[in-house]
Design a protein around this motif. Structure first.
Motif, PDB file in Angstrom:
ATOM      1  N   PRO A 153      -1.699   0.370  13.821  1.00 62.48           N
ATOM      2  CA  PRO A 153      -1.527   0.776  12.370  1.00 62.48           C
ATOM      3  C   PRO A 153      -0.431   0.153  11.776  1.00 62.48           C
ATOM      4  CG  PRO A 153      -1.567   2.632  13.054  1.00 62.48           C
ATOM      5  CD  PRO A 153      -1.805   1.361  14.303  1.00 62.48           C
ATOM      6  N   LEU A 154       0.830   0.997  11.920  1.00 62.61           N
ATOM      7  CA  LEU A 154       1.727  -0.245  11.514  1.00 62.61           C
ATOM      8  C   LEU A 154       1.927  -1.630  11.352  1.00 62.61           C
ATOM      9  CD1 LEU A 154       4.646   2.501  13.332  1.00 62.61           C
ATOM     10  CD2 LEU A 154       3.476   2.056  10.787  1.00 62.61           C
ATOM     11  N   HIS A 156      -0.974  -3.819  12.155  1.00 65.11           N
ATOM     12  CA  HIS A 156      -2.035  -3.985  11.476  1.00 65.11           C
ATOM     13  C   HIS A 156      -1.236  -3.978  10.035  1.00 65.11           C
ATOM     14  CE1 HIS A 156      -6.595  -4.796  11.758  1.00 65.11           C
ATOM     15  NE2 HIS A 156      -5.777  -5.205  11.057  1.00 65.11           N
ATOM     16  N   ARG A 157      -0.434  -3.256   9.345  1.00 65.68           N
ATOM     17  CA  ARG A 157      -0.693  -2.867   8.101  1.00 65.68           C
ATOM     18  C   ARG A 157       0.749  -4.290   7.663  1.00 65.68           C
ATOM     19  NH1 ARG A 157       2.365   1.942   7.093  1.00 65.68           N
ATOM     20  NH2 ARG A 157       0.116   2.761   8.241  1.00 65.68           N
ATOM     21  N   ALA A 158       1.402  -4.729   8.592  1.00 69.72           N
ATOM     22  CA  ALA A 158       2.642  -5.762   7.987  1.00 69.72           C
ATOM     23  C   ALA A 158       1.951  -7.045   8.911  1.00 69.72           C
ATOM     24  CB  ALA A 158       3.518  -5.513   9.328  1.00 69.72           C
TER      25      ALA A 158
END
Length: 819
Positions: A153-154, A156-158
């Motif tokens: 998720p980290l 994917h978010r960036a």
């Protein structure tokens, strides 16, 4: 050892070079030494670029990063670099690595100088995060990048920090896994580029296995399972039969011709089309298009109108990689109308199971079809919740009128097979007369207009379809919205396209269109190549067209041999579309005779090459007379057809010929172009919003070529504050070129160089950027910089011939410049 620091959260990346020992044995020590020197150079460059710290290396790497997106960026670039290195060295086996990425607490310390002198590593890293990253790496297939649930998720978010490439990445979850030595199950993810990464479920290893529910564990609790099976087998078999065909999510089916046993001819095409529309709502089942079925029949040397029955449908399924054949039937049974469907295993041509629904009268047919397709989806393995969520009744997503549906079905057939424009449009209009709320008919008409290049008519029909949202399926509604966004700012369009493909990842038509837009709106040939490769699948009816498009993207990267292979493959496979870029691949290498052979082999020989293709060809060869004749003929045709955009593009071509040929009347040609744009700006922008802005700036670029400061100033003034410049990257670049030329012509060449230098380093920089930078470097007296840009222009002929902009007029400039 120096004292360890407190635990810190860091990103760990572990990689392992696949079969490195066997590789050394196969190629020998000298070749292996050269390979590893190149490998280490790549690692160093990537490590510096992605701000990583190399902790350890042998056959693999251990790196530490501050952020997951940096670790992912390194892993993606490393995978691509290994592939390219293997190709450069001519290795028969692909050079690949496994990679595991995790975020967690680690202890990090530096060893003393004495310890390092005795062979210790400069930096040590320990902590639970390290074995988890190692387990992920060991689980990965060759070329696969696996991420933990903490890292995914980290990262994917960036992902936007990866630029355009981030739009093409595929993110997959493989559920929860158990790792030896770790107490808790861990969710595992993969991130990769299509065509490069496996994008497949990892295989179990002695140290990693999927955390399956009890009922799916064939080995665990074996004694209990045997006892339970012995007691309850009969009831279980009767009430919960397992599918007798190995069907997985997103597998494909072939829909055979509907057997109509009622004698009512109006049910023939209408119910077959209804069956398709109802089934195509599924996210779980992919339906081979009717157009693809007819294409495969042609490849089998069978007539397009031959009925697709059990034997023929099974052969089509086997050829096109479909898992099952569906045979629908409608009949009268005991005074009721029965709709049924058989699921056929194409390998054996046996019926696996059948479903049916009864109703009273013809009016019940559409409801019965919905019931049948819902049952089929459940039988093939789709979850009941998914079926209920995505099933919209046929009267709502199509029409309640069987007469309208019949007209629609015949119209689709005419549009797809006979290509008879007037017949198809007439039938669609008939369907709309019978049901004015038939939104799908409007959407189909829009697609037909779009295929014929009738942009305004297509947009009008799409808007009409969208004005009746309750009569569109969720997928169709989203598709129509996407079509209407094509001429909007690229960022909005690409964002919507990615959202669409997340839900419908096998819509090859949208994938192919997205790849083309990555070319047209960004000139990102690498991203476009990766995207279009996703569409080259046996189930896609236009896969040969996609392969030809792949050739264009390879040509845009100056990979002439690879491009020619794709062009030739597409031709041999039956693609008969325009061959302009096929010929361009030869023109780019100066092989004009070979290019002429491609032209001559086209539908109508060189006479068939009209409009911008002909003008670009003659400008590239510096043959001014035929270039001017082609541009004038284009202008005359466009004017006669009242085609505003084509008329202005033809005027831009005439102005280009005048400028580059040194015509004394060139200034008048530019003035005529600008006057026409001023008169027609509202009309042309209604077709394509950025058109007038690009044409004005193109006139400024031609003025810059002649060192006409006033012309450059006028172009900048007329486009100052333009919304299109902010929204379209190619226009933003073109404005920077004009600003640089303005500075150079004002005696400030260093300011011009400063404006363009960083832009020129980007893969998506326009040819005009390099041309303007060359002129600025020359004026600044920088021989090294000037030679660098001259070399770029000399070695990127493929890019110059294929670069796209909003109105495509910049290609005239690219092929004609000789600096």
């Amino acid at each position: 050892m120096d004292g360890a620091s407190k635990p810190q959260v860091r990103t760990l990346l572990l990689t392992d070079l696949v079969d490195s020992t066997q590789l050394v044995e196969r190629i020998g020590d000298s070749a292996a030494a050269a390979l590893f020197r190149s490998h280490d150079r790549i690692v160093l460059e990537l490590q510096q670029h992605w701000r990583g710290r190399l902790i350890d290396r042998s056959d693999g790497l251990l790196l530490i990063f501050e952020r997951p997106i940096d670790g992912l960026g390194f892993a993606l670039d490393y995978a691509r670099s290994l592939r390219d290195l293997g190709r450069e060295l001519g290795l028969k086996q692909a050079l690949q690595a496994r990679a595991g990425l995790h975020v967690g607490e680690v202890l990090q310390w530096e060893n003393s100088r004495d310890a390092v002198a005795l062979g210790a590593k400069p930096v040590e890293v320990e902590g639970l995060a390290k074995p988890l990253a190692a387990r992920l790496m060991n689980l990965a297939r060759p070329g696969q990048i696996l991420l933990s649930a903490t890292a995914e998720p980290l990262a994917h978010r960036a992902v936007r920090e990866l630029g355009v490439r981030g739009d093409t990445l595929v993110w997959k979850s493989y559920g929860r896994w158990r790792f030896k030595g770790l107490p808790e199950a861990q969710e595992v993810f993969e991130v990769g580029e299509p065509g490069l990464a496996p994008l497949r479920m990892p295989a179990h290893t002695p140290k990693a296995w999927r955390d399956l529910p009890l009922w799916r564990r064939p080995v665990a609790l074996a004694a209990e399972a045997m006892m339970a099976a012995g007691l309850a087998f009969g009831a279980w078999f009767l009430m919960h039969p397992q599918p007798a065909i190995a069907f997985a999510e997103r597998d494909w089916v072939v829909v055979g011709d509907l057997r109509n046993l009622t004698g009512d001819t109006k049910l023939d095409e209408s119910l077959e089309q209804a069956f398709r529309i109802s089934l195509e709502q599924s996210h779980y089942v992919n339906v081979l298009s009717d157009l693809k079925v007819r294409e495969t029949l042609a490849n089998m040397q069978r007539k397009a109108d031959v009925p697709v029955d059990r034997a023929l449908g099974s052969e089509i399924a086997l050829r096109d990689g479909a898992r099952a054949l569906l045979l629908p039937t409608v009949a009268e049974v005991g005074g009721r109308l029965r709709v049924s469907a058989e699921v056929i295993d194409p390998r054996t041509q046996t019926t696996v199971y059948a479903v049916m629904a009864d109703g009273r009268g013809v009016e019940s047919a559409l409801g019965s079809i919905d019931q049948v397709t819902d049952q089929l989806r459940g039988k093939l393995g789709e979850a009941l919740q998914s079926v209920q969520k995505t099933s919209v009744p046929l009267p709502n997503v199509a029409t309640p009128s069987l007469e309208a549906l019949k007209a629609f079905a015949v119209a689709r057939n005419a549009a797809n097979t006979t290509r008879d424009r007037e017949q198809a449009l007439g039938l669609y209009r008939r369907a709309l007369q019978l049901d004015p709320q038939f939104a799908l008919a409007h959407a189909d008409m829009a697609r037909l207009h779009a295929q014929l290049g009738e942009v305004e008519q297509a947009r009008d029909e799409w808007r009409k379809a969208l004005a009746i949202p309750a009569r569109l399926s969720p997928q169709e509604k989203m598709s129509v919205e996407l079509m209407l966004l094509q001429n909007s700012g690229p960022e909005i369009y690409f964002g919507k396209a990615q959202e669409y493909l997340t839900l419908y990842p096998d819509d090859f038509s949208i994938i192919s269109r997205l790849a083309t837009n990555l070319w047209h709106q960004r000139n990102d040939f690498r991203a476009a190549e990766a995207m279009v490769r996703r569409a080259i699948k046996p189930q896609y009816e236009r896969s040969n067209s996609a392969r030809y498009t792949l050739g264009i993207f390879l040509l845009g990267q100056d990979k002439f041999d690879a491009a020619l292979v794709e062009f030739q493959h597409a031709r041999q496979a039956g693609y008969t579309g325009g061959g302009e870029f096929y010929a361009r691949a030869y023109d780019a290498r100066g092989q004009h005779a070979e290019a002429d052979k491609v032209y001559a082999a086209s539908t109508s020989g060189r006479q068939g090459w009209q409009n911008d293709a002909a003008v670009s060809t003659w400008l590239d060869r510096q043959q001014w007379v035929p270039a001017r004749e082609a541009a004038q003929a284009w202008y005359d045709r466009a004017s006669a057809n009242n085609d505003v955009l084509e008329t202005l593009r033809a005027q831009a071509a005439l102005a280009s010929v005048g400028i580059f040929s040194g015509d004394t009347g060139a200034t008048r040609g530019l003035q005529s172009l600008l006057a026409a744009v001023d008169r027609q700006s509202e009309a042309v922008d209604a077709i394509y919003p950025p058109a007038s802005t690009e044409l004005r700036m193109y006139a400024g670029l031609l003025a810059a070529y002649r060192d006409d400061r006033a012309g450059v100033d006028a172009a900048l003034r007329s486009t100052d504050g333009s919304v299109a410049v902010r929204e379209f990257p190619t226009l933003a670049q073109l404005r920077q070129v004009l600003l640089a030329e303005q500075a150079r012509l004002s005696g400030q060449p260093k300011a011009a160089v400063a404006r363009l230098q960083s832009l020129a380093k980007q893969d998506t920089a326009l040819v005009a950027v390099h041309w303007a930078l060359l002129r600025a470097e020359r004026s600044a007296g920088n021989a090294v910089g000037m030679q660098s840009q001259a070399n770029w222009l000399a070695t990127h002929r493929g890019r110059m011939l294929t670069e796209a902009t909003t109105t495509e007029v910049l290609r005239f400039f690219n092929v004609a410049i000789r600096e």
